[in-house]
Design an enzyme around this catalytic site. Structure first.
Site, mmCIF file in Angstrom:
data_model
loop_
_atom_site.group_PDB
_atom_site.id
_atom_site.type_symbol
_atom_site.label_atom_id
_atom_site.label_comp_id
_atom_site.label_asym_id
_atom_site.label_seq_id
_atom_site.Cartn_x
_atom_site.Cartn_y
_atom_site.Cartn_z
ATOM 1 N N ARG A 80 0.678 -1.292 0.040
ATOM 2 C CA ARG A 80 0.081 -0.043 -0.142
ATOM 3 C C ARG A 80 0.893 1.212 -0.133
ATOM 4 N NH1 ARG A 80 -2.848 3.115 4.583
ATOM 5 N NH2 ARG A 80 -3.673 4.709 3.471
ATOM 6 N N HIS A 126 -2.744 10.957 0.498
ATOM 7 C CA HIS A 126 -2.300 10.942 2.053
ATOM 8 C C HIS A 126 -1.486 12.158 2.418
ATOM 9 C CE1 HIS A 126 -0.925 7.366 4.910
ATOM 10 N NE2 HIS A 126 -0.504 8.669 5.532
ATOM 11 N N GLU A 381 -3.937 -0.040 7.768
ATOM 12 C CA GLU A 381 -2.557 0.306 8.484
ATOM 13 C C GLU A 381 -2.801 -0.344 9.936
ATOM 14 O OE1 GLU A 381 -1.295 4.536 8.929
ATOM 15 O OE2 GLU A 381 -1.849 4.723 6.892
HETATM 16 C C1 GBH Z 1 -1.185 7.097 10.675
HETATM 17 O O1 GBH Z 1 -2.162 8.068 11.401
HETATM 18 C C2 GBH Z 1 -1.040 7.704 9.323
HETATM 19 O O2 GBH Z 1 -1.903 7.357 8.277
HETATM 20 C C3 GBH Z 1 0.367 7.515 9.036
HETATM 21 O O3 GBH Z 1 0.741 8.500 8.030
HETATM 22 C C4 GBH Z 1 1.352 7.504 10.147
HETATM 23 O O4 GBH Z 1 2.960 7.591 10.015
HETATM 24 C C5 GBH Z 1 1.082 6.689 11.270
HETATM 25 O O5 GBH Z 1 -0.488 6.453 11.420
HETATM 26 C C6 GBH Z 1 1.850 6.629 12.408
HETATM 27 O O6 GBH Z 1 1.458 7.868 13.157
HETATM 28 O O7 GBH Z 1 -3.261 13.413 19.933
HETATM 29 O O8 GBH Z 1 -5.145 14.831 18.764
HETATM 30 O O9 GBH Z 1 -2.790 14.661 18.046
HETATM 31 C C7 GBH Z 1 -2.421 7.088 12.667
HETATM 32 C C8 GBH Z 1 -3.623 8.112 13.323
HETATM 33 C C9 GBH Z 1 -4.419 9.863 14.394
HETATM 34 C C10 GBH Z 1 -2.514 8.696 15.272
HETATM 35 C C11 GBH Z 1 -4.451 10.894 15.400
HETATM 36 C C12 GBH Z 1 -2.187 10.082 16.212
HETATM 37 C C13 GBH Z 1 -3.105 11.772 17.539
HETATM 38 C C14 GBH Z 1 -4.139 12.630 17.596
HETATM 39 N N1 GBH Z 1 -3.081 9.263 14.107
HETATM 40 N N2 GBH Z 1 -3.269 10.636 16.669
HETATM 41 S S1 GBH Z 1 -3.892 13.806 18.577
#
Ligand code: GBH
Length: 495
Positions: A80, A126, A381
């Site tokens: 992916r 993305h 993921e």
């Molecule tokens: C994914 O997001 C992404 O798709 C990817 O690009 C990234 O590298 C990977 O995860 C690892 O992080 O505390 O309000 O800032 C993951 C989902 C959602 C995780 C938001 C972190 C933080 C919320 N993300 N979360 S906040």
């Protein structure tokens, strides 16, 4: 001794690794690429933890054959990855020129995957919006313009990958729209960094913009899918959908307000997007929370939005305990914690504050999604960042025990969800193939199953990669034609 059979996934189960263009490619000014909102944002002092930017990343634009050889050595079924919009249309818009060199890059990339027997699983967006569109009309904030431009970009992508022989059968429109809206236009921690917090940004309104952006993202996704279904699906025979982020939510205790709070958290984390797309309406809780600030779909738009995904796509990493209270609308006005009432932690702490291991939550989430949305699920993921991995010497980092344990738990939950709970799961992509540019964390946080030495760009497989390769090797029936005298798989595994 009776042979104990190893439970199996579908024969056509797609397992592999995931990445995203801006996190790995580098070569930002090469072959006619236009800038994205992450180029300048990541170069702005203070926006990433370690000052890292995307200029080189894992140098994968130049090293793509090496990356594909690595995937091949891992024996994955699928990979992916995402396309960079501004490589294909440098300025981004529907009247702007298409860049043949950008198309050629992805075309060669897809050829190389197919040559190596790897299924391309393509994300159109993305997070790297062309800077040109942000400058021209405010990017995702501008419904009339951005929906048309995203559909045009999608069309260009469908056309080029059809033109070269109908090679992409799995499409994702958007990755994690929650993150685009909330982190980009609410908290202001991701590009374009807009927020009401004037210490962070001179522009933005966190109380309105995220809901508008989300609405426009949903429409952009839906109209791109409509186009694919009308003009390409019959010829290409592929599937198209969206992928959301979302983590399981457990009530902090069994008080009715905390039970309700856990559901409200899921409504805002997931239902915000999934409910309109699969059920045809925004969650009532969001309407109640936001009132007039929640945009409305016209009847015509809703007809396009409802049912606009051929499958259910999910990125998920952890589980939170939920308490009612607080005023963070992006969490549904609830509080998230990893600390149980008795003071213990839910699981093993990752390098990032938001992530702990809790595999039972993964299984529960898969069951929840299956029951609520009734669609085959693609896990797009799932992964873990070992605490302080970046400060270890390479050989130590390669021995990533906490990540191995994370994947042991995740795969056990996956197989149980399939074989014991009957959930229809079609893919599992671990995040990520490589350590890479971890957005606002820069390079300090490592999510790879392959260690990247950023000084030399050498790649070193970690123990977690070996674990996943072995596990999926044992849990997907092999393609090979049954031999007349079967060499028992069961015996081989038991021996
Ligand atoms: C994914 O997001 C992404 O798709 C990817 O690009 C990234 O590298 C990977 O995860 C690892 O992080 O505390 O309000 O800032 C993951 C989902 C959602 C995780 C938001 C972190 C933080 C919320 N993300 N979360 S906040």
């Amino acid at each position: 001794m009776a042979a104990q059979s190893v439970p199996q996934l579908r024969k056509d189960f797609l397992w592999g690794f995931a990445t995203a263009s801006f996190q790995i490619e580098g070569s930002l000014d090469t072959d006619g690429r236009g800038p994205s909102i992450w180029d300048g944002f990541s170069r702005t002092p203070g926006k990433t933890l370690d000052g890292g930017n995307g200029d080189v990343a894992t140098d994968s634009y130049r090293r793509y054959k090496e990356d594909i050889a690595l995937l091949k050595s891992y024996g994955v079924k699928a990979y992916r990855f995402s396309l960079s919009w501004s490589r294909i249309i440098p300025l981004g818009g529907r009247n702007d020129p298409v860049n043949e060199q950008g198309i050629a890059f992805y075309s060669n990339f897809i050829d190389e995957l197919i040559k190596n027997g790897i299924v391309p699983f393509v994300t159109l967006y993305h997070w790297d919006l062309p800077q040109g569109l942000h400058d021209r009309y405010g990017g995702w904030l501008n419904k009339e313009e951005v929906v048309a431009d995203f559909v045009n970009y999608s069309k260009a992508s469908f056309i080029c990958f059809e033109r070269f022989g109908d090679r992409v059968k799995h499409w994702l429109t958007l990755n994690e729209p929650w993150c685009v809206a909330v982190l980009g236009y609410g908290r202001g921690v991701f590009a374009p960094g807009r927020s009401s917090d004037r210490n962070r940004s001179t522009e933005g309104d966190s109380s309105t913009e995220p809901w508008i952006v989300a609405h426009n993202l949903i429409l952009s996704h839906a109209y791109a899918v409509k186009l694919y279904r009308e003009e390409f699906k019959a010829k290409q025979g592929g599937v198209i959908g969206i992928t959301l982020n979302g983590d399981w939510a457990i009530p902090y205790d069994d008080s009715p307000e905390n039970v309700a709070a856990a559901q409200a958290t899921l409504d805002v984390a997931i239902g915000w997007y999934a409910d309109p797309i699969y059920l045809g309406f925004y969650p009532p809780y969001m309407k109640q929370m936001l009132g007039e600030r929640l945009p409305e779909f016209t009847a015509e738009e809703l007809a396009v939005v409802k049912g606009s995904s051929d499958f259910y796509g999910q990125n998920t990493y952890t589980t939170n305990l939920i308490k009612a209270g607080g005023n963070d609308e992006f969490q549904g006005n609830n509080i998230q914690t990893f600390t149980r009432p008795d003071g213990t932690q839910l699981g093993t702490q990752a390098h990032c504050a938001w992530l702990q291991t809790y595999p039972e939550g993964f299984r529960a989430l898969l069951n929840y999604l299956w029951k609520r949305y009734k669609m085959p699920i693609y896990v797009t993921e799932n992964g873990f960042a070992v605490k302080n991995e970046n400060s270890l010497p390479i050989e130590k980092a390669q021995n990533d025990t906490d990540r191995v344990e994370y994947f042991e738990g995740a795969t056990e939950s996956l197989i149980k969800a399939v074989t014991e709970d009957g959930v229809d799961i079609r893919s599992y992509f671990a995040w990520s193939l490589l350590d890479n540019f971890e957005w606002a964390d820069g390079y300090d946080t490592r999510f790879g199953v392959t260690y990247v030495d950023y000084k030399t760009q050498q790649r070193y497989p970690k123990a977690s990669a070996k674990f996943l390769v072995k596990w999926f090797g044992e849990h997907i029936p092999s393609d090979k034609v049954e031999e007349p005298v079967p060499t028992s798989k069961e015996q081989a595994v038991e021996a």
